[in-house]
Design an enzyme around this catalytic site. Sequence first.
Site: not given
Ligand code: DUR
Ligand code: ZN
Length: 132
Positions: A45-46, A48, A55, A86
């Site tokens: 999203n703009a 952030y 996931e 993350c």
């Molecule tokens: O396990 C992860 C790690 C990061 N992101 C996305 C969040 C963001 O859009 C981009 C950079 O962080 O990657 C995921 O979708 N899953």
């Molecule tokens: Zn995540």
Amino acid sequence: MNADQLVKKAIEARDFAYAPYSKFKVGAAILTTNQKVYSGCNVENASYGLTNCAERTAIFKAVSEGESKVEAIAIVADTDGPVSPCGACRQVIAEFCHEKTQIILANLKGDVEVTTIDRLLPGFFASSDLNK
Ligand SMILES: O=c1ccn([C@H]2C[C@H](O)[C@@H](CO)O2)c(=O)[nH]1
Ligand SMILES: [Zn+2]
């Protein structure tokens, strides 16, 4: 549905990633205990901080359709090694998985690591921690 097939679903979902800011596309696919498959991508999203990871997109899709027990989850990105989810996603995965749920971390080169929630997030906060 085996691990390779689930990774393939995650790669397909990754194509739908909405990542105009980071340009980092991620795909995920989950298999529920009822053998249903749900996939998801990251949606940025703009503003952030409102970004939703792949996931969580996949898990929220499943839960919102009545499927909340995750037997396996595959996550794929274009990383050097298997992608590392993350912290927020680790906690959300913990909510809907069991101790043997296969957490399949992969990348586009074909590297695959299969792990469990206890290794990804030891001591995660759980419903059993509430009301004590
Ligand atoms: O396990 C992860 C790690 C990061 N992101 C996305 C969040 C963001 O859009 C981009 C950079 O962080 O990657 C995921 O979708 N899953
Ligand atoms: Zn995540």
